[in-house]
Design a protein around this motif. Sequence first.
Motif, PDB file in Angstrom:
ATOM      1  N   ASN A   1     -66.753 -42.220  -8.360  1.00 19.02           N
ATOM      2  CA  ASN A   1     -65.867 -41.276  -7.667  1.00 19.02           C
ATOM      3  C   ASN A   1     -66.589 -40.451  -6.616  1.00 19.02           C
ATOM      4  N   THR A   2     -67.861 -40.720  -6.423  1.00 12.35           N
ATOM      5  CA  THR A   2     -68.648 -39.984  -5.433  1.00 12.35           C
ATOM      6  C   THR A   2     -69.100 -40.936  -4.339  1.00 12.35           C
ATOM      7  N   VAL A   3     -69.431 -40.355  -3.202  1.00 10.35           N
ATOM      8  CA  VAL A   3     -69.926 -41.102  -2.050  1.00 10.35           C
ATOM      9  C   VAL A   3     -71.189 -40.402  -1.574  1.00 10.35           C
ATOM     10  N   SER A   4     -72.188 -41.174  -1.224  1.00  8.75           N
ATOM     11  CA  SER A   4     -73.455 -40.599  -0.752  1.00  8.75           C
ATOM     12  C   SER A   4     -73.483 -40.508   0.770  1.00  8.75           C
ATOM     13  N   TRP A   5     -74.067 -39.443   1.250  1.00  8.67           N
ATOM     14  CA  TRP A   5     -74.311 -39.253   2.684  1.00  8.67           C
ATOM     15  C   TRP A   5     -75.389 -40.235   3.107  1.00  8.67           C
ATOM     16  N   GLU A   6     -75.190 -40.873   4.238  1.00 10.30           N
ATOM     17  CA  GLU A   6     -76.187 -41.791   4.771  1.00 10.30           C
ATOM     18  C   GLU A   6     -76.638 -41.307   6.136  1.00 10.30           C
ATOM     19  N   GLU A   7     -77.905 -41.510   6.405  1.00  8.87           N
ATOM     20  CA  GLU A   7     -78.481 -41.104   7.694  1.00  8.87           C
ATOM     21  C   GLU A   7     -77.653 -41.687   8.831  1.00  8.87           C
ATOM     22  N   GLY A   8     -77.375 -40.869   9.819  1.00 12.75           N
ATOM     23  CA  GLY A   8     -76.594 -41.309  10.970  1.00 12.75           C
ATOM     24  C   GLY A   8     -75.105 -41.043  10.853  1.00 12.75           C
ATOM     25  N   MET A   9     -74.650 -40.616   9.683  1.00 11.26           N
ATOM     26  CA  MET A   9     -73.229 -40.307   9.494  1.00 11.26           C
ATOM     27  C   MET A   9     -72.889 -38.987  10.182  1.00 11.26           C
ATOM     28  N   ASP A  10     -71.640 -38.840  10.534  1.00  7.42           N
ATOM     29  CA  ASP A  10     -71.105 -37.573  11.029  1.00  7.42           C
ATOM     30  C   ASP A  10     -70.041 -37.110  10.051  1.00  7.42           C
TER      31      ASP A  10
ATOM     32  N   GLY B   1     -66.775 -27.114  12.929  1.00  4.32           N
ATOM     33  CA  GLY B   1     -65.561 -27.913  12.852  1.00  4.32           C
ATOM     34  C   GLY B   1     -65.438 -28.790  11.619  1.00  4.32           C
ATOM     35  N   THR B   2     -66.335 -28.601  10.646  1.00  2.00           N
ATOM     36  CA  THR B   2     -66.265 -29.371   9.408  1.00  2.00           C
ATOM     37  C   THR B   2     -66.574 -28.443   8.240  1.00  2.00           C
ATOM     38  N   LEU B   3     -66.794 -29.007   7.054  1.00  2.00           N
ATOM     39  CA  LEU B   3     -67.055 -28.201   5.859  1.00  2.00           C
ATOM     40  C   LEU B   3     -68.435 -28.513   5.296  1.00  2.00           C
ATOM     41  N   LEU B   4     -69.082 -27.493   4.757  1.00  2.00           N
ATOM     42  CA  LEU B   4     -70.367 -27.628   4.078  1.00  2.00           C
ATOM     43  C   LEU B   4     -70.249 -26.939   2.728  1.00  2.00           C
ATOM     44  N   PHE B   5     -70.670 -27.626   1.665  1.00  2.00           N
ATOM     45  CA  PHE B   5     -70.641 -27.100   0.302  1.00  2.00           C
ATOM     46  C   PHE B   5     -72.074 -26.717  -0.061  1.00  2.00           C
ATOM     47  N   GLN B   6     -72.289 -25.441  -0.410  1.00  2.00           N
ATOM     48  CA  GLN B   6     -73.622 -24.946  -0.742  1.00  2.00           C
ATOM     49  C   GLN B   6     -73.581 -24.185  -2.052  1.00  2.00           C
ATOM     50  N   LEU B   7     -74.672 -24.307  -2.837  1.00  2.00           N
ATOM     51  CA  LEU B   7     -74.738 -23.554  -4.083  1.00  2.00           C
ATOM     52  C   LEU B   7     -76.174 -23.208  -4.446  1.00  2.00           C
ATOM     53  N   LYS B   8     -76.291 -22.283  -5.390  1.00  2.00           N
ATOM     54  CA  LYS B   8     -77.559 -21.882  -5.982  1.00  2.00           C
ATOM     55  C   LYS B   8     -77.362 -21.801  -7.492  1.00  2.00           C
TER      56      LYS B   8
ATOM     57  N   GLU C   1     -83.492 -20.876  -0.268  1.00  2.00           N
ATOM     58  CA  GLU C   1     -83.043 -22.266  -0.359  1.00  2.00           C
ATOM     59  C   GLU C   1     -81.682 -22.368  -1.046  1.00  2.00           C
ATOM     60  N   THR C   2     -80.892 -23.344  -0.618  1.00  2.00           N
ATOM     61  CA  THR C   2     -79.627 -23.670  -1.257  1.00  2.00           C
ATOM     62  C   THR C   2     -79.590 -25.177  -1.489  1.00  2.00           C
ATOM     63  N   VAL C   3     -78.720 -25.608  -2.373  1.00  2.00           N
ATOM     64  CA  VAL C   3     -78.445 -27.025  -2.545  1.00  2.00           C
ATOM     65  C   VAL C   3     -77.221 -27.304  -1.676  1.00  2.00           C
ATOM     66  N   ASP C   4     -77.387 -28.176  -0.686  1.00  2.00           N
ATOM     67  CA  ASP C   4     -76.340 -28.429   0.305  1.00  2.00           C
ATOM     68  C   ASP C   4     -75.735 -29.808   0.131  1.00  2.00           C
ATOM     69  N   PHE C   5     -74.411 -29.877   0.307  1.00  2.00           N
ATOM     70  CA  PHE C   5     -73.679 -31.129   0.220  1.00  2.00           C
ATOM     71  C   PHE C   5     -72.840 -31.270   1.496  1.00  2.00           C
ATOM     72  N   LYS C   6     -73.207 -32.205   2.359  1.00  2.00           N
ATOM     73  CA  LYS C   6     -72.456 -32.443   3.598  1.00  2.00           C
ATOM     74  C   LYS C   6     -71.149 -33.161   3.288  1.00  2.00           C
ATOM     75  N   LEU C   7     -70.132 -32.886   4.090  1.00  2.00           N
ATOM     76  CA  LEU C   7     -68.836 -33.544   3.928  1.00  2.00           C
ATOM     77  C   LEU C   7     -68.933 -34.983   4.423  1.00  2.00           C
ATOM     78  N   VAL C   8     -68.525 -35.927   3.563  1.00  2.00           N
ATOM     79  CA  VAL C   8     -68.557 -37.348   3.910  1.00  2.00           C
ATOM     80  C   VAL C   8     -67.181 -37.820   4.374  1.00  2.00           C
ATOM     81  N   LYS C   9     -66.143 -37.497   3.595  1.00  2.00           N
ATOM     82  CA  LYS C   9     -64.774 -37.821   3.996  1.00  2.00           C
ATOM     83  C   LYS C   9     -63.812 -36.922   3.238  1.00  2.00           C
ATOM     84  N   ILE C  10     -62.585 -36.851   3.749  1.00  2.00           N
ATOM     85  CA  ILE C  10     -61.592 -35.976   3.140  1.00  2.00           C
ATOM     86  C   ILE C  10     -60.249 -36.687   3.120  1.00  2.00           C
TER      87      ILE C  10
END
Length: 163
Positions: free
Chosen positions: A19-28, A90-97, A111-120
């Motif tokens: 149910n998860t998707v990984s961010w890949e280099e070069g993605m927007d 113009g997008t979303l970023l999920f951050q936590l500590k 430092e934070t743990v960051d999760f870039k948006l892959v798709k919505i």
Amino acid sequence: MRWFLLIFLLLGLSISAQNTVSWEEGMDSPIANLKQVEWMTGHWKGEAFGGITEEIWSPPLGGSMMFSFKLVVEGSINFYELGHIKEVDGTLLFQLKHFDGDLGGWEEKDETVDFKLVKIEDDKVYFDDFTLERVSDQEVNLYVVIGNEDGTQEEVQFNYKRQ
């Protein structure tokens, strides 16, 4: 033939459980805003890691949605998370500590743990290895990929009911 069938079934189960998707280099990251995740607003409770989990999400304000997470095992705080989803470029970023039960931080001060948006999608928001899913107005699932002590990774599901 039996081994082939067993491997096929196990592979099918592991793929269907993904149910998860990984961010890949070069993605927007796609264009997105907080209105698309506003359904997370509220007080949620569930069970995971042998205890009671609780999340509280604030409505969008000031370009972010703030949240707190708590895990209670055998009547004691195991750990907390504090964080937000915020609008960035113009997008979303999920951050936590993370914090232990005495509020000692796990990450370094800045430092934070960051999760870039892959798709919505309408009812699913896919950040890097972290997915939010609206099952109904009264139930959500969160899926996160966590690392194990042996170096492997697994996807963990958190099921929450609105309080």
